[in-house]
Scaffold this active site. Structure first.
Site, PDB file in Angstrom:
ATOM      1  N   ASN A 112       0.863  -1.183   0.000  1.00  0.00           N
ATOM      2  CA  ASN A 112       0.000   0.000   0.000  1.00  0.00           C
ATOM      3  C   ASN A 112       0.900   1.233   0.000  1.00  0.00           C
ATOM      4  OD1 ASN A 112      -1.800   2.054   0.546  1.00  0.00           O
ATOM      5  ND2 ASN A 112      -2.290   1.368   2.630  1.00  0.00           N
ATOM      6  N   LYS A 171       0.091   4.285  -0.274  1.00  0.00           N
ATOM      7  CA  LYS A 171      -0.523   5.478   0.335  1.00  0.00           C
ATOM      8  C   LYS A 171      -0.264   6.696  -0.565  1.00  0.00           C
ATOM      9  CE  LYS A 171      -0.084   3.231   4.758  1.00  0.00           C
ATOM     10  NZ  LYS A 171       0.055   3.337   6.186  1.00  0.00           N
ATOM     11  N   HIS A 222      -9.544   1.365   4.775  1.00  0.00           N
ATOM     12  CA  HIS A 222      -8.244   1.509   5.454  1.00  0.00           C
ATOM     13  C   HIS A 222      -8.411   2.489   6.621  1.00  0.00           C
ATOM     14  CE1 HIS A 222      -4.131   2.660   6.308  1.00  0.00           C
ATOM     15  NE2 HIS A 222      -3.777   1.514   5.738  1.00  0.00           N
ATOM     16  N   GLU A 224      -6.740   4.846   7.617  1.00  0.00           N
ATOM     17  CA  GLU A 224      -6.484   6.260   7.288  1.00  0.00           C
ATOM     18  C   GLU A 224      -7.662   6.883   6.545  1.00  0.00           C
ATOM     19  OE1 GLU A 224      -2.650   5.521   5.546  1.00  0.00           O
ATOM     20  OE2 GLU A 224      -1.912   5.003   7.533  1.00  0.00           O
ATOM     21  N   GLU A 255      -5.428  -4.744  10.654  1.00  0.00           N
ATOM     22  CA  GLU A 255      -4.393  -3.730  10.810  1.00  0.00           C
ATOM     23  C   GLU A 255      -4.644  -2.941  12.090  1.00  0.00           C
ATOM     24  OE1 GLU A 255      -2.421  -2.659   6.856  1.00  0.00           O
ATOM     25  OE2 GLU A 255      -4.221  -1.464   6.971  1.00  0.00           O
ATOM     26  N   GLY A 304       2.485   2.342  10.672  1.00  0.00           N
ATOM     27  CA  GLY A 304       3.443   3.430  10.483  1.00  0.00           C
ATOM     28  C   GLY A 304       4.159   3.850  11.750  1.00  0.00           C
ATOM     29  N   SER A 355       3.351  -1.981  10.362  1.00  0.00           N
ATOM     30  CA  SER A 355       4.808  -2.065  10.517  1.00  0.00           C
ATOM     31  C   SER A 355       5.372  -3.447  10.174  1.00  0.00           C
ATOM     32  CB  SER A 355       5.237  -1.621  11.915  1.00  0.00           C
ATOM     33  OG  SER A 355       4.842  -0.272  12.142  1.00  0.00           O
TER      34      SER A 355
HETATM   35  P1  PGA Z   1       2.796   0.314   7.596  1.00  0.00           P
HETATM   36  O1  PGA Z   1       1.351   0.532   6.941  1.00  0.00           O
HETATM   37  O2  PGA Z   1       3.335  -0.983   7.042  1.00  0.00           O
HETATM   38  O3  PGA Z   1       3.608   1.511   7.140  1.00  0.00           O
HETATM   39  O4  PGA Z   1       2.610   0.266   9.064  1.00  0.00           O
HETATM   40  C1  PGA Z   1       0.470  -0.540   6.762  1.00  0.00           C
HETATM   41  C2  PGA Z   1      -0.833  -0.069   6.186  1.00  0.00           C
HETATM   42  O5  PGA Z   1      -1.314   0.989   6.616  1.00  0.00           O
HETATM   43  O6  PGA Z   1      -1.437  -0.702   5.305  1.00  0.00           O
END
Ligand code: PGA
Length: 257
Positions: free
Chosen positions: A10, A12, A99, A101, A169, A175, A215
Site C-alpha cells: 500500500n 498510500k 483503510h 487512514e 491492521e 506506520g 509495521s
Molecule cells: P505500515 O502501513 O506498514 O507503514 O505500518 C500498513 C498499512 O497501513 O497498510
C-alpha cells in the site's frame, strides 16, 4: 486447507512516476525468481494517478494492481472520487476498502466501508477490507468488540462474493514501527476467522485469507507468517522500497513451500 498467501503493498500518498517506474522494472525482473513455485499473490496499491503506470509496468509479471479507495456509486457528481469502473478501466483487480487512514482522515463509517465493498464486488473487483482497533480501544479492552463490529459490517457487504480478503491492521501498529507480536496478531486473526466461520460456515472461514498489516517489514515477516492464521501482509512503509518488498516476497515464498 492451504490458503494462497498474499503480499500487498500500500503506497498510500507516496511515490511519483519515476519512483513507480524504477520499482516496477525491479519487481518485473525479480518477481518470478522471488516467487518460485509456491509464492504469494502480489498486489500493489498505488495512488490513483500511478495506477496505469504500475499496471503497465507490471504487465509482464503476475503482480496485480488495486485502488486504495473507491466511491460506492457507479458514476456521477462526486468530485475528486473514483468509481469501481475507473479502477477496472485503469487496470485494477482489487480495491482497498476501509483503510484506517480513510476511516480517520475522511470519517468513513463501517456502513460506508460496506457500501464500498459492495460496489467493488458488483463491478468485479476483489475487496480487501481493512479492520483493526486503535491504541485507545485496545487499552480499554475493546479490541474484540471493535473487531466484531467491523467484521459484521464486512460480512454484510460480501454476501455472495467469491473473492474477498480481510486485512487486520491494528491502528496503533500502522506506520509506528510498533508491530503486533505474533501472538497478539494470531489471537486477533483466530477471533476473526472464528467469527467468519460462525456466520458463513466452517469452509468459508477456513478459506478466507486474513492479512496482517502494521509495521510489517523484512525483519518481522517470518515470525508473523509462521502463525497459522496469518495469510500474508498489507505492507505500507516497507513496500516503497523494492528491495525490502522483494525480501518479504521471498520470505513468504520460502515459508509457503
Ligand atoms: P505500515 O502501513 O506498514 O507503514 O505500518 C500498513 C498499512 O497501513 O497498510
Amino acid at each position: 486447507m492451504s490458503r494462497v498467501p498474499i503480499l500487498a503493498g500500500n503506497w498510500k500518498m507516496n511515490m511519483l512516476r519515476a519512483d513507480a517506474e524504477a520499482f516496477c522494472s525491479r519487481l518485473d525482473s525479480e518477481l518470478a525468481s522471488a516467487l518460485g513455485e509456491a509464492g504469494p499473490e502480489v498486489v500493489i496499491f498505488p495512488p490513483f494517478t500511478l495506477i496505469t503506470d504500475v499496471a503497465g509496468g507490471l504487465k509482464g509479471s503476475v503482480a496485480q494492481v488495486g485502488g486504495q479507495d473507491l466511491h460506492s456509486a457507479p458514476s456521477g457528481a462526486h468530485t475528486g472520487d473514483v468509481s469501481a469502473a475507473h479502477l477496472i478501466d485503469a487496470g485494477c483487480g482489487w480495491a482497498l476498502c476501509g483503510h484506517s487512514e480513510r476511516r480517520s482522515d475522511h470519517g468513513e463509517s463501517d456502513a460506508q466501508v460496506a457500501e464500498k465493498a459492495k460496489a467493488a464486488i458488483a463491478a468485479g473487483l476483489k475487496p480487501m477490507i481493512c479492520i483493526g482497533e486503535t491504541g485507545e480501544e485496545r487499552a480499554a479492552g475493546k479490541t474484540f468488540e471493535v473487531l466484531e463490529r467491523q467484521v459484521a459490517a464486512a460480512l454484510e457487504a460480501i454476501e455472495g462474493a467469491d473473492a474477498w480478503v480481510l486485512a487486520y491492521e491494528p491502528v496503533w501498529a500502522i506506520g509506528t514501527g510498533e508491530t503486533a507480536t505474533p501472538e497478539v496478531a494470531q489471537q486477533a486473526h483466530v477471533f476473526i476467522r472464528r467469527m467468519v466461520s460462525e456466520r458463513l460456515g466452517a469452509e468459508a472461514g477456513q478459506e478466507l485469507r486474513i492479512l496482517y498489516g502494521g509495521s510489517a517489514k523484512p525483519a518481522n515477516v517470518e515470525e508473523l507468517f509462521a502463525q497459522n492464521d496469518i495469510d500474508g501482509f498489507l505492507v505500507g512503509g516497507a513496500s516503497l522500497d523494492s528491495e525490502k518488498f522483494l525480501t518479504m516476497i521471498r520470505s513468504c515464498a520460502r515459508a509457503a513451500r
